[in-house]
Design a protein around this motif. Structure first.
Motif, PDB file in Angstrom:
ATOM      1  N   MET A   1       0.826  -1.173   0.000  1.00  0.00           N
ATOM      2  CA  MET A   1       0.000   0.000   0.000  1.00  0.00           C
ATOM      3  C   MET A   1       0.878   1.246   0.000  1.00  0.00           C
ATOM      4  N   ASP A   2       0.298   2.283  -0.469  1.00  0.00           N
ATOM      5  CA  ASP A   2       1.003   3.543  -0.551  1.00  0.00           C
ATOM      6  C   ASP A   2       0.888   4.282   0.788  1.00  0.00           C
ATOM      7  N   SER A   3       2.017   4.533   1.428  1.00  0.00           N
ATOM      8  CA  SER A   3       1.987   5.154   2.750  1.00  0.00           C
ATOM      9  C   SER A   3       1.522   6.611   2.688  1.00  0.00           C
ATOM     10  N   THR A   4       1.731   7.276   1.554  1.00  0.00           N
ATOM     11  CA  THR A   4       1.281   8.669   1.464  1.00  0.00           C
ATOM     12  C   THR A   4      -0.245   8.746   1.424  1.00  0.00           C
ATOM     13  N   LEU A   5      -0.865   7.758   0.788  1.00  0.00           N
ATOM     14  CA  LEU A   5      -2.320   7.747   0.733  1.00  0.00           C
ATOM     15  C   LEU A   5      -2.903   7.540   2.127  1.00  0.00           C
ATOM     16  N   ILE A   6      -2.321   6.636   2.904  1.00  0.00           N
ATOM     17  CA  ILE A   6      -2.765   6.396   4.278  1.00  0.00           C
ATOM     18  C   ILE A   6      -2.495   7.636   5.128  1.00  0.00           C
ATOM     19  N   SER A   7      -1.359   8.241   4.936  1.00  0.00           N
ATOM     20  CA  SER A   7      -1.005   9.446   5.681  1.00  0.00           C
ATOM     21  C   SER A   7      -1.972  10.589   5.365  1.00  0.00           C
ATOM     22  N   GLN A   8      -2.311  10.739   4.103  1.00  0.00           N
ATOM     23  CA  GLN A   8      -3.266  11.776   3.716  1.00  0.00           C
ATOM     24  C   GLN A   8      -4.649  11.490   4.305  1.00  0.00           C
ATOM     25  N   GLY A   9      -5.037  10.235   4.323  1.00  0.00           N
ATOM     26  CA  GLY A   9      -6.322   9.859   4.909  1.00  0.00           C
ATOM     27  C   GLY A   9      -6.380  10.157   6.399  1.00  0.00           C
ATOM     28  N   LEU A  10      -5.293   9.825   7.102  1.00  0.00           N
ATOM     29  CA  LEU A  10      -5.236  10.122   8.535  1.00  0.00           C
ATOM     30  C   LEU A  10      -5.241  11.620   8.793  1.00  0.00           C
ATOM     31  N   ASP A  11      -4.508  12.384   7.981  1.00  0.00           N
ATOM     32  CA  ASP A  11      -4.509  13.840   8.128  1.00  0.00           C
ATOM     33  C   ASP A  11      -5.905  14.415   7.926  1.00  0.00           C
ATOM     34  N   LEU A  12      -6.581  13.944   6.891  1.00  0.00           N
ATOM     35  CA  LEU A  12      -7.930  14.421   6.609  1.00  0.00           C
ATOM     36  C   LEU A  12      -8.881  14.055   7.745  1.00  0.00           C
ATOM     37  N   MET A  13      -8.728  12.850   8.286  1.00  0.00           N
ATOM     38  CA  MET A  13      -9.569  12.429   9.389  1.00  0.00           C
ATOM     39  C   MET A  13      -9.321  13.298  10.615  1.00  0.00           C
ATOM     40  N   LEU A  14      -8.070  13.557  10.930  1.00  0.00           N
ATOM     41  CA  LEU A  14      -7.757  14.371  12.105  1.00  0.00           C
ATOM     42  C   LEU A  14      -8.235  15.809  11.936  1.00  0.00           C
ATOM     43  N   TYR A  15      -8.093  16.384  10.763  1.00  0.00           N
ATOM     44  CA  TYR A  15      -8.587  17.740  10.522  1.00  0.00           C
ATOM     45  C   TYR A  15     -10.107  17.797  10.647  1.00  0.00           C
ATOM     46  N   GLY A  16     -10.767  16.819  10.112  1.00  0.00           N
ATOM     47  CA  GLY A  16     -12.227  16.784  10.186  1.00  0.00           C
ATOM     48  C   GLY A  16     -12.721  16.620  11.607  1.00  0.00           C
TER      49      GLY A  16
END
Length: 81
Positions: A1-16
């Motif tokens: 899996m692409d770690s940047t995609l997971i990282s972006q998902g976690l960032d978006l979740m935390l911001y939300g």
């Protein structure tokens, strides 16, 4: 899996979640402040039970005969249960 995609998902979740948490905290604070302000501005005069019952009986637009019929219907309905 692409770690940047997971990282972006976690960032978006935390911001939300952070945005929702901040909004709800602000909402509770403003509501509490408004409640305290209204309670200080409005002074409620206590009503005695006797005077309020007398007022209701005097100002009742329903005739006593109709009130008895309504009460009988309510009693009959409640007894069916």
């Amino acid at each position: 899996m692409d770690s940047t995609l997971i990282s972006q998902g976690l960032d978006l979740m935390l911001y939300g979640m952070g945005t929702v948490f901040t909004f709800l905290t602000l909402l509770v604070g403003v509501t509490t402040l408004m409640s305290k302000t209204v309670n200080k501005l409005v002074v409620e005069q206590p009503e005695t039970a006797v005077s309020s019952v007398a007022t209701v009986l005097v100002q009742s637009p329903v005739e006593p005969r109709i009130a008895k019929v309504i009460q009988a219907a309510i009693d009959q309905h409640r007894s069916k249960k």
